[in-house]
Design a protein around this motif. Structure first.
Motif, PDB file in Angstrom:
ATOM      1  N   LEU A 110       0.251  -1.365   3.600  1.00 61.10           N
ATOM      2  CA  LEU A 110      -0.158  -0.790   2.322  1.00 61.10           C
ATOM      3  C   LEU A 110      -1.462  -1.406   1.833  1.00 61.10           C
ATOM      4  O   LEU A 110      -2.326  -0.711   1.283  1.00 61.10           O
ATOM      5  N   ARG A 111      -1.622  -2.697   2.029  1.00 62.65           N
ATOM      6  CA  ARG A 111      -2.888  -3.334   1.642  1.00 62.65           C
ATOM      7  C   ARG A 111      -4.043  -2.777   2.459  1.00 62.65           C
ATOM      8  O   ARG A 111      -5.134  -2.536   1.934  1.00 62.65           O
ATOM      9  N   ALA A 112      -3.805  -2.552   3.747  1.00 63.99           N
ATOM     10  CA  ALA A 112      -4.849  -1.971   4.605  1.00 63.99           C
ATOM     11  C   ALA A 112      -5.181  -0.543   4.188  1.00 63.99           C
ATOM     12  O   ALA A 112      -6.276  -0.050   4.476  1.00 63.99           O
ATOM     13  N   SER A 113      -4.233   0.106   3.499  1.00 67.20           N
ATOM     14  CA  SER A 113      -4.441   1.477   3.030  1.00 67.20           C
ATOM     15  C   SER A 113      -5.038   1.518   1.630  1.00 67.20           C
ATOM     16  O   SER A 113      -5.189   2.598   1.049  1.00 67.20           O
ATOM     17  N   GLY A 114      -5.347   0.344   1.069  1.00 67.08           N
ATOM     18  CA  GLY A 114      -6.029   0.296  -0.211  1.00 67.08           C
ATOM     19  C   GLY A 114      -5.156   0.040  -1.421  1.00 67.08           C
ATOM     20  O   GLY A 114      -5.605   0.221  -2.559  1.00 67.08           O
ATOM     21  N   PHE A 115      -3.902  -0.386  -1.217  1.00 69.40           N
ATOM     22  CA  PHE A 115      -2.986  -0.601  -2.332  1.00 69.40           C
ATOM     23  C   PHE A 115      -2.774  -2.090  -2.601  1.00 69.40           C
ATOM     24  O   PHE A 115      -2.853  -2.922  -1.700  1.00 69.40           O
ATOM     25  N   ASP A 116      -2.473  -2.402  -3.860  1.00 71.59           N
ATOM     26  CA  ASP A 116      -2.121  -3.764  -4.255  1.00 71.59           C
ATOM     27  C   ASP A 116      -0.617  -3.928  -4.046  1.00 71.59           C
ATOM     28  O   ASP A 116       0.186  -3.638  -4.933  1.00 71.59           O
ATOM     29  N   ALA A 117      -0.237  -4.354  -2.851  1.00 71.33           N
ATOM     30  CA  ALA A 117       1.172  -4.401  -2.453  1.00 71.33           C
ATOM     31  C   ALA A 117       1.689  -5.827  -2.452  1.00 71.33           C
ATOM     32  O   ALA A 117       0.958  -6.775  -2.146  1.00 71.33           O
ATOM     33  N   SER A 118       2.981  -5.973  -2.784  1.00 74.95           N
ATOM     34  CA  SER A 118       3.624  -7.282  -2.780  1.00 74.95           C
ATOM     35  C   SER A 118       5.046  -7.154  -2.257  1.00 74.95           C
ATOM     36  O   SER A 118       5.665  -6.089  -2.326  1.00 74.95           O
ATOM     37  N   LEU A 119       5.575  -8.262  -1.747  1.00 73.81           N
ATOM     38  CA  LEU A 119       6.904  -8.298  -1.152  1.00 73.81           C
ATOM     39  C   LEU A 119       7.919  -8.821  -2.163  1.00 73.81           C
ATOM     40  O   LEU A 119       7.671  -9.830  -2.837  1.00 73.81           O
ATOM     41  N   TYR A 120       9.057  -8.165  -2.249  1.00 65.74           N
ATOM     42  CA  TYR A 120      10.137  -8.640  -3.114  1.00 65.74           C
ATOM     43  C   TYR A 120      11.067  -9.522  -2.282  1.00 65.74           C
ATOM     44  O   TYR A 120      11.648  -9.078  -1.300  1.00 65.74           O
ATOM     45  N   ILE A 145       4.047  -1.614  -5.177  1.00 66.36           N
ATOM     46  CA  ILE A 145       2.630  -1.345  -5.407  1.00 66.36           C
ATOM     47  C   ILE A 145       2.395  -1.483  -6.905  1.00 66.36           C
ATOM     48  O   ILE A 145       3.061  -0.823  -7.709  1.00 66.36           O
ATOM     49  N   ASP A 146       1.472  -2.370  -7.264  1.00 64.06           N
ATOM     50  CA  ASP A 146       1.184  -2.617  -8.681  1.00 64.06           C
ATOM     51  C   ASP A 146       2.459  -2.917  -9.461  1.00 64.06           C
ATOM     52  O   ASP A 146       2.641  -2.465 -10.602  1.00 64.06           O
ATOM     53  N   GLY A 147       3.376  -3.668  -8.845  1.00 62.13           N
ATOM     54  CA  GLY A 147       4.592  -4.084  -9.522  1.00 62.13           C
ATOM     55  C   GLY A 147       5.700  -3.053  -9.573  1.00 62.13           C
ATOM     56  O   GLY A 147       6.743  -3.307 -10.183  1.00 62.13           O
ATOM     57  N   ARG A 148       5.525  -1.905  -8.924  1.00 60.72           N
ATOM     58  CA  ARG A 148       6.552  -0.864  -8.931  1.00 60.72           C
ATOM     59  C   ARG A 148       7.032  -0.590  -7.501  1.00 60.72           C
ATOM     60  O   ARG A 148       6.242  -0.609  -6.564  1.00 60.72           O
ATOM     61  N   LYS A 149       8.301  -0.321  -7.352  1.00 64.69           N
ATOM     62  CA  LYS A 149       8.882  -0.125  -6.022  1.00 64.69           C
ATOM     63  C   LYS A 149       8.226   1.057  -5.313  1.00 64.69           C
ATOM     64  O   LYS A 149       8.133   2.151  -5.860  1.00 64.69           O
ATOM     65  N   ALA A 150       7.790   0.818  -4.092  1.00 65.88           N
ATOM     66  CA  ALA A 150       7.146   1.863  -3.300  1.00 65.88           C
ATOM     67  C   ALA A 150       7.826   2.087  -1.957  1.00 65.88           C
ATOM     68  O   ALA A 150       7.771   3.185  -1.414  1.00 65.88           O
ATOM     69  N   VAL A 151       8.450   1.049  -1.405  1.00 65.23           N
ATOM     70  CA  VAL A 151       9.117   1.150  -0.106  1.00 65.23           C
ATOM     71  C   VAL A 151      10.592   0.823  -0.286  1.00 65.23           C
ATOM     72  O   VAL A 151      10.940  -0.281  -0.707  1.00 65.23           O
ATOM     73  N   GLY A 152      11.445   1.788   0.017  1.00 65.77           N
ATOM     74  CA  GLY A 152      12.880   1.552   0.004  1.00 65.77           C
ATOM     75  C   GLY A 152      13.359   1.213   1.406  1.00 65.77           C
ATOM     76  O   GLY A 152      12.965   1.871   2.383  1.00 65.77           O
ATOM     77  N   ILE A 153      14.181   0.171   1.528  1.00 63.68           N
ATOM     78  CA  ILE A 153      14.715  -0.238   2.833  1.00 63.68           C
ATOM     79  C   ILE A 153      16.213  -0.471   2.698  1.00 63.68           C
ATOM     80  O   ILE A 153      16.652  -1.232   1.836  1.00 63.68           O
ATOM     81  N   SER A 154      16.988   0.210   3.532  1.00 66.70           N
ATOM     82  CA  SER A 154      18.423  -0.077   3.610  1.00 66.70           C
ATOM     83  C   SER A 154      18.727  -0.611   5.004  1.00 66.70           C
ATOM     84  O   SER A 154      17.952  -0.414   5.940  1.00 66.70           O
ATOM     85  N   GLN A 155      19.858  -1.272   5.134  1.00 68.60           N
ATOM     86  CA  GLN A 155      20.168  -1.947   6.400  1.00 68.60           C
ATOM     87  C   GLN A 155      21.620  -1.710   6.785  1.00 68.60           C
ATOM     88  O   GLN A 155      22.515  -1.764   5.946  1.00 68.60           O
ATOM     89  N   ARG A 156      21.822  -1.444   8.070  1.00 64.53           N
ATOM     90  CA  ARG A 156      23.171  -1.373   8.631  1.00 64.53           C
ATOM     91  C   ARG A 156      23.201  -2.236   9.882  1.00 64.53           C
ATOM     92  O   ARG A 156      22.336  -2.117  10.755  1.00 64.53           O
ATOM     93  N   ARG A 157      24.200  -3.121   9.970  1.00 64.14           N
ATOM     94  CA  ARG A 157      24.302  -4.047  11.082  1.00 64.14           C
ATOM     95  C   ARG A 157      25.545  -3.736  11.905  1.00 64.14           C
ATOM     96  O   ARG A 157      26.611  -3.432  11.363  1.00 64.14           O
TER      97      ARG A 157
END
Length: 220
Positions: A110-120, A145-157
């Protein structure tokens, strides 16, 4: 890591299993055949408004991972799964930390695409609407992105490995999902007001973001 292109129904895609003999990570890039509402494994089918789903031509399916409902539109989202065998160096027995490597890849893309992205990196958020709508709460490894959720990730093991399901929208409209859920008019208005600014999309850059995340995952 190798890529596999998959198209078809959302229900069929959720039925795919992690092969017991999986020897390398895979990216399952999915092209849904139609719009769908995907319920979490703990959500009752009556959570969805069958009449609204039928009227809008939206299929209702359930995934095997937890969390709230997710709206899928083939024209407005990027969806792929990453399947990681237990033998991979990125595997972690800590469920919370196991998504960090993937979230970091998303953040760089996302940063490479021009967004201010951060990891939760916190625990699963407990919010008023989080059990109902996936994008109403943050989970470990998800990306903002800019403090708002942009990527949703769910997990199944499973015994064979982990399946991480990822989705990004072009834009976030809480009514996309709320109009398909059994809510009183008052609750729908309250939820829409609360959720309007809690998440975001990537605008017209879905293709740019797709290329960037695939470079992160497959480039090496």
């Amino acid at each position: 890591m190798r890529m596999i292109h998959v198209n078809g129904s959302v229900a069929e895609f959720h039925e795919r299993v992690i092969p017991d003999d999986l020897d390398a990570p895979e990216v399952w890039l999915f092209e849904p055949a139609q719009r769908s509402l995907v319920l979490g494994s703990a959500q009752d089918p009556t959570t969805a408004r069958a009449d609204a789903a039928s009227a809008y031509g939206v299929s209702v399916v359930r995934r095997r991972s937890g969390g709230g409902a997710v709206y899928v539109d083939p024209l407005r989202c990027l969806w792929f799964d990453v399947v990681l065998p237990r033998s991979d160096a990125r595997w972690s027995d800590d469920v919370r930390e196991s998504t960090y490597w993937l979230g970091e890849a998303w953040m760089r893309a996302l940063r490479a695409s021009g967004f201010d992205a951060s990891l939760y990196e916190g625990g699963l958020e407990q919010t008023p609407w989080g059990r109902l709508v996936c994008f109403a709460a943050l989970g470990p490894g998800e990306v903002l992105i800019d403090g708002r959720k942009a990527v949703g990730i769910s997990q199944r093991r499973t015994r064979a490995g982990a399946r991480f399901q990822c989705i990004v929208y072009d834009h976030w409209d809480p009514y996309d999902v709320l109009d398909l859920l059994e809510l009183s008019p008052e609750d729908r208005l309250a939820a829409a007001s609360d959720l309007a600014g809690i998440a975001t999309g990537v605008g017209g850059k879905l293709d740019v973001v797709r290329d960037a995340i695939m470079q992160e995952l497959l480039g090496a």
